[in-house]
Design a protein around this motif. Structure first.
Motif, PDB file in Angstrom:
ATOM      1  N   UNK A   1      23.599   5.181  39.682  1.00 23.52           N
ATOM      2  CA  UNK A   1      23.578   4.957  41.130  1.00 23.52           C
ATOM      3  C   UNK A   1      22.155   4.881  41.681  1.00 23.52           C
ATOM      4  N   UNK A   2      21.217   5.543  40.984  1.00 23.53           N
ATOM      5  CA  UNK A   2      19.836   5.575  41.479  1.00 23.53           C
ATOM      6  C   UNK A   2      18.961   4.518  40.823  1.00 23.53           C
ATOM      7  N   UNK A   3      19.576   3.594  40.111  1.00 21.99           N
ATOM      8  CA  UNK A   3      18.789   2.552  39.466  1.00 21.99           C
ATOM      9  C   UNK A   3      18.054   3.042  38.232  1.00 21.99           C
ATOM     10  N   UNK A   4      18.496   4.166  37.698  1.00 20.27           N
ATOM     11  CA  UNK A   4      17.845   4.735  36.515  1.00 20.27           C
ATOM     12  C   UNK A   4      18.672   4.399  35.281  1.00 20.27           C
ATOM     13  N   UNK A   5      17.986   4.044  34.204  1.00 16.73           N
ATOM     14  CA  UNK A   5      18.698   3.751  32.953  1.00 16.73           C
ATOM     15  C   UNK A   5      19.196   5.052  32.332  1.00 16.73           C
ATOM     16  N   UNK A   6      20.484   5.121  32.074  1.00 17.81           N
ATOM     17  CA  UNK A   6      21.035   6.303  31.397  1.00 17.81           C
ATOM     18  C   UNK A   6      21.823   5.860  30.164  1.00 17.81           C
ATOM     19  N   UNK A   7      21.766   6.702  29.140  1.00 19.47           N
ATOM     20  CA  UNK A   7      22.501   6.394  27.904  1.00 19.47           C
ATOM     21  C   UNK A   7      23.985   6.689  28.120  1.00 19.47           C
ATOM     22  N   UNK A   8      24.810   5.786  27.620  1.00 15.58           N
ATOM     23  CA  UNK A   8      26.259   5.900  27.780  1.00 15.58           C
ATOM     24  C   UNK A   8      26.803   6.966  26.831  1.00 15.58           C
ATOM     25  N   UNK A   9      27.858   7.640  27.253  1.00 13.68           N
ATOM     26  CA  UNK A   9      28.502   8.629  26.382  1.00 13.68           C
ATOM     27  C   UNK A   9      29.908   8.144  26.029  1.00 13.68           C
TER      28      UNK A   9
END
Lengths: 596, 596
Positions: free
Chosen positions: A454-462
């Motif tokens: 939501x914040x435009x940050x890349x996060x790794x998928x779980x």
């Protein structure tokens, strides 16, 4: 729909197949459901294909209800993704590998985590695309060392494998529960009793993992459960460590001569005879510390020795050790191993000698010394003194020995306390029928599957991974539903709804049978009709029982009195009914309206 | 059933895949039907899997109507049966071969004649069990040298392959016609125009063989047809030999100097200039006998040269030559080949010299000399004299040359007379969509499939083989049904019956769309609903066109006036209808009631 035996591809066999070790294998081959092509590889004949299709449809229904979308991956895949995650090597001989005409490495996929991960990476990039659950029903391959037990452990087999994708841990929990709930519905519809047990999560790199086991004394998996609700595969068992004991005030360790005591029992006998306990009680095997030398064959080809110290009344459980030391392969140390380490005196190995600790701190010996979790500080042991014919008495953990870590690899026994405090456990056996698994971020990290949050940050998928062996389930159902005369299918998966037998050569019998068959078809039943004109009643009844459709209608001599018999394959009850009422009676008595 | 795009696994792509050579490949990837895994190997996404399932269901329906029973064989099979029939070697590099952990040879089956034959041999033994037709819909493998064109020629592909078993030739004819009729129904239901052409039967060892071709200028197969009803693949073409001509009275052959005439055209020019025809007409290329040296690479590794004599106005058709010389691989002779045969003078090769015949009777030269069927007795030719710069004139077949046989490998041309006497043919192009084949007794003989006939005599079974490439058919339908904006599926195979688009952000629009969706679902339609809240109308319309479901309902500004638009994807017509009448209007207009 009506299928007539005179125009069907079916041949029942009188003899059991010579290679069949289990009843499902014997009956499915004899009744004309499957036919062997190579070890662990089968062709599906019309009857078998129908049962398989019904099981698949139940799974599809429940996957759809769980919000999962069906896709289909190839069996033949390139090496690269499996190289990235290390599984190209980890699978060892279990993987079918081949090369194409250009020399590129390919494999027949044993499971599809890698390519599902890459597919989602290819197409999705935002948290808005998640959660996502996708699944396939697909043929998989594993080059089993001993393909046996028919469909229970084949080299080619059909699986439903589903994968979930979330960007938060809470999302993964929800996706996991949706699949877990779907599995409960699937096994209930299939009439398969199940126990959900904690399973080892380590090898796949994940966090939460549960197996659905069908409890049966002939199961190949052992699990434990407590009256308080704990249930786990023994591979997933965590030993509850007892509280530590004060070290201060315990007598110093002493070495005693204990000639000819290479086994725990001989040691206990000599100890009781020559060095009795001060409190007058008898020494038992549980007072000794057994030191077991294991050899780990690592993927990189190296061989490492480790010594595990555990209470003398327990053995190492090699399956638990395989989990603990995965992906290395485990075996007992050989004479050659001992020859390379003359310091290890067989039968008298221990972590201490009169000069102090001799194991522990792997750097010193090249061998890791690991302890069972029960060997807590302050516990006192009789153990080898590293000299032929000598043992140490009063060796106190936390004072006299050094360990390189914990190895929770001892066998689990009935009465052991459940790790969640829910009381003592009992041991039981079961067959695995499903597996749900929180993979976490292992595959997404290895293959670079990230999305913008939501914040435009890349996060790794779980991720989660959820498997049911379709062909294995079919075999288990066959294994559980039969008698000495053949199969007895549950209505939900029977290849046909009703089996109609016309016996004798009398035209009236065949006319009555045709009339019943027409009524059944009109009522929506899928009918298999034994209309063979010149086959004896005995052979016809034998085939009906062997094939195992649960509802049978017999048109025989009774037709002169206007009746046919309804034969319940499971209860063996035969009930006469007027010819014109057979279909309606079966319709009224149908347990599962979905199947008609 | 309603599927919502906000909860579906679908991502359309703006860019064509870089490796896509054909439109079906481009559109199926961009519209989210398939995704490449390796060259010629694809994963099926939800939309693609639905279309594939619909095609398979149509095939299943018609196979059942044709009396065929469904079975399912493994893809992974042992080498032995393919060794017995010779195909383990014959397939060459096209076969995926592998070994299991015990070193046994396995293959990924490209087709299943062998194991179907063995299955029937295993189970059946009497003429009473026949006729039998069994089929499967199954994933097959061929290691294509140039996997390209997406699904049109993949390395993993889905086929329906059926096999018939009879014990009389008349029985085989009937089984063959039942499958052939089923194919006509299948292609009609799929909306695929087709031509049935005679096909080469030789390579598979059978007698009658026909291909179903979809006629299209972009087809990869060439076929010929006459106004009188003859139609054949050029590989199956048989050249009609003209009547023989009297030899008596023809002038003796003469050798003339023809320097610098290594090509047919230079030869014709020199002949006309220096050795004109006696009748005053001009020599043409058709008066010359061209001698083409081909190299055959046999399966046993040997290389054989053959020379084919054919009229100089025709070239050898290498595809026809491949059929004629199968299973050898064909290529033009190389310089190295010529170096080994100094007697062959390039540009001046011929079957005769001033000392008499020099080719023919292979035993003399080690090279077979084969003649085009047009070179009948009494025809007179200009041909090489086996001396640099010299040609023979007036070489008369049946008098001056000896041949080792016939080679019907010349190109077929428009205007050639059909071999059945039905007049001159035209050439056309097509895509193969099906193949029906009388195998005869080749496989049954090789694998020992015999049954007892009415007289208790063992007779060899005669077989047919019938194939449809499911995934190839899907690609061909996509290839034929599209426009510049995307796919346009026929209703019978569209992934959903109706696509509903809600455009704009107005709550009233989404309410109207929900109402239409509910009506459609109640009317039995399978609906894909673009309910994405924040996507522009342009993107939504673009996706609707790309995905190609033929019936689209647009809920837009018109909802304030109580109307939605019915958008016909194929004609591009948009028709406003009251919101409450959309479902009923579509129901009334549905061309194929089976699809709703």
């Amino acid at each position: 729909m009506v299928t007539r035996l005179t125009n069907y591809f079916l041949k029942t066999l009188r003899e059991d197949p010579s290679d069949a070790e289990v009843i499902s294998h014997r009956l499915l081959v004899r009744a004309g459901y499957i036919r062997r092509q190579a070890p662990g590889i089968f062709a599906w004949l019309p009857l078998g294909l129908k049962v398989k299709g019904k099981i698949e449809q139940i799974i599809r229904d429940e996957m759809t209800r769980a919000g999962a979308h069906e896709v289909h991956f190839p069996a033949l895949l390139p090496r690269e993704p499996y190289e990235v995650t290390g599984r190209w090597d980890e699978y060892g001989d279990g993987l079918f590998r081949l090369k194409d005409r250009k020399g590129s490495d390919l494999l027949l996929a044993p499971t599809h985590e890698e390519v599902f991960t890459l597919l989602v990476k290819d197409l999705y990039s935002s948290y808005k695309d998640l959660p996502l659950s996708i699944y396939q029903i697909q043929d998989k391959y594993r080059d089993e060392a001993r393909p046996r037990a028919g469909l229970l452990r084949g080299r080619e087999f059909t699986m439903k494998d589903a994968y979930s994708f979330d960007y938060t841990d809470a999302g993964l929990d929800a996706s996991y529960m949706a699949q877990r709930d779907a599995y409960e519905r699937i096994f209930t519809r299939l009439g398969l009793e199940y126990v959900i047990v904690q399973a080892d999560a380590g090898a796949m790199g994940g966090s939460r993992s549960e197996e659905f086991l069908h409890p049966t004394p002939v199961g190949e998996d052992t699990f434990v459960r407590s009256a308080g609700g704990y249930a786990a595969n023994v591979e997933a068992w965590t030993t509850l460590a007892p509280p530590a004991i004060a070290i201060e005030g315990q007598a110093p360790a002493e070495v005693h001569d204990t000639p000819n005591t290479p086994t725990i029992q001989t040691l206990v006998d000599v100890a009781n005879a020559e060095h009795p306990r001060e409190d007058g009680a008898a020494w038992t095997a549980a007072d000794t510390l057994k030191n077991v030398v294991l050899a780990l064959n690592h993927l990189d080809g190296t061989r490492e020795l480790v010594i595990v110290g555990l209470p003398g009344d327990r053995d190492v459980d090699l399956k638990r050790a395989e989990v603990a030391f995965a992906p290395a392969e485990i075996e007992a140390a050989t004479e050659a191993d001992f020859a390379k380490h003359p310091g290890l005196v067989k039968g008298y190995i221990g972590p201490w000698s009169e000069n102090g600790p001799v194991l522990g701190e792997k750097s010193a010996t090249g061998i890791r010394y690991l302890l069972d979790p029960r060997v807590v500080d302050g516990t006192s042991w009789i153990t080898g003194a590293n000299v032929d014919g000598k043992h140490v008495f009063g060796l106190v953990a936390g004072r006299d020995l050094t360990a390189d870590g914990i190895a929770d690899v001892a066998e689990v026994r009935a009465g052991d306390p459940a790790p969640d405090g829910s009381g003592p456990v009992e041991l039981a056996r079961g067959m695995e029928i499903g597996h749900v698994f929180q993979l976490g971020r292992k595959y997404a990290e290895a293959l670079g599957l990230k999305v913008l949050d939501e914040n435009g940050k890349l996060v790794t998928v779980t991720m989660g991974s959820y498997g049911i062996g379709v062909t294995r389930i079919l075999a288990i159902i066959a294994e559980l539903n039969n008698d000495e005369n053949g199969l007895i299918w549950p209505e939900t998966v029977a290849p046909f709804d009703v089996y109609v037998v016309a016996t004798g050569r009398d035209a009236a019998v065949f006319e009555a049978a045709e009339s019943v068959v027409a009524d059944l078809e009109a009522a929506g039943f899928d009918v298999l009709f034994d209309d063979r004109p010149k086959v004896s009643p005995g052979v016809k009844f034998g085939d009906a029982e062997l094939i195992g459709i649960p509802k049978i209608v017999i048109a025989g001599r009774g037709v002169t009195d206007g009746v046919v018999e309804l034969w319940d394959r499971r209860t063996n009850e035969r009930t006469p009914v007027p010819i014109g009422e057979a279909a309606a009676t079966l319709k009224a008595g149908s347990k599962d309206s979905q199947s008609v």
